[in-house]
Design a protein around this motif. Sequence first.
Motif, PDB file in Angstrom:
ATOM      1  N   LEU A  85       0.840  -1.205   0.000  1.00  0.00           N
ATOM      2  CA  LEU A  85       0.000   0.000   0.000  1.00  0.00           C
ATOM      3  C   LEU A  85       0.870   1.247   0.000  1.00  0.00           C
ATOM      4  N   GLU A  86       0.498   2.207  -0.846  1.00  0.00           N
ATOM      5  CA  GLU A  86       1.060   3.551  -0.820  1.00  0.00           C
ATOM      6  C   GLU A  86      -0.053   4.498  -1.220  1.00  0.00           C
ATOM      7  N   SER A  87      -0.561   5.248  -0.236  1.00  0.00           N
ATOM      8  CA  SER A  87      -1.729   6.099  -0.462  1.00  0.00           C
ATOM      9  C   SER A  87      -1.425   7.522  -0.013  1.00  0.00           C
ATOM     10  N   ASP A  88      -1.663   8.483  -0.908  1.00  0.00           N
ATOM     11  CA  ASP A  88      -1.367   9.893  -0.635  1.00  0.00           C
ATOM     12  C   ASP A  88      -2.642  10.673  -0.315  1.00  0.00           C
ATOM     13  N   GLY A  89      -2.447  11.847   0.268  1.00  0.00           N
ATOM     14  CA  GLY A  89      -3.543  12.783   0.465  1.00  0.00           C
ATOM     15  C   GLY A  89      -4.558  12.367   1.500  1.00  0.00           C
ATOM     16  N   LEU A  90      -4.095  11.757   2.601  1.00  0.00           N
ATOM     17  CA  LEU A  90      -4.998  11.321   3.661  1.00  0.00           C
ATOM     18  C   LEU A  90      -4.907  12.256   4.860  1.00  0.00           C
ATOM     19  N   ASP A  91      -6.034  12.464   5.518  1.00  0.00           N
ATOM     20  CA  ASP A  91      -6.053  13.218   6.777  1.00  0.00           C
ATOM     21  C   ASP A  91      -5.775  12.243   7.916  1.00  0.00           C
ATOM     22  N   LEU A  92      -4.583  12.283   8.483  1.00  0.00           N
ATOM     23  CA  LEU A  92      -4.210  11.319   9.520  1.00  0.00           C
ATOM     24  C   LEU A  92      -3.926  11.976  10.862  1.00  0.00           C
TER      25      LEU A  92
END
Length: 253
Positions: free
Chosen positions: A196-203
């Motif tokens: 998994l490589e996911s961008d643009g998340l509010d963490l």
Amino acid sequence: MLDMRHIVSILLSVALSSTTLLVDYTAPASVSELGSPQLESREGNFISASEGGSHVYIETGQDEDGRKALHFHRDATYRRAEVKAKGNYAEGKKYFVGYEFRLSNVHQHLALFQWKKVDKFTQPVQNIPFNIQFTEKEPTRLSVGYTPPGEKYETIWTSTTVFSTNETHNIALSWDTIKAKSGNKLQMWLDGKSVLESDGLDLWTGETYPKFGIYRGERGDHDDGDDSNIFDSWIYKVQISDEGMHEVEESSG
């Protein structure tokens, strides 16, 4: 008299020894070396270790092959045996996790890792920014879920293979806690392979912390009858760093 090579070697050794991991847990150390244990009944009430007895517990011991481990156990009527990891977590950081563990069985909704917000009602509402759990549909698969602030939980990755139980697995994670989601990235490796490589998340929308163990899964949408799932998990090593993935490589696979 020391030459320059010896001086450099000493300086490097001092620098390496001064590195401080947020968590550096290796079984059979006490659970307090990982964090604070949390046990929960079916009704959603937190209970003490004495109240849990042999029905729900977290204790040092061995796995079924005799390897030293931190043993998490839940009978069918209990829904949480987790550890809230020690350490301070903040906005504007990048975190790295290595996690070596084993599960007795898997089931729909069973979560083995959570990045959990302290106050889920603080605006913007975001109870669990992300977690690792098993999917909601048969056949059950390992997955990663994300909750956008103020919105519903969504699955952002699902494994295409059956998760092997009673075998050791390694998970590595890295994620950002930048307030502007455009700068955040969540990455995961399973048994040494990038999945998994996911961008643009509010963490990061408020104080948040990691949790390890076995949570929920006591009954799935495709189950008939009463809760019937008993779970065991064995954790061998957990490392958390805010410096780099190299610091958690012993447990990341």
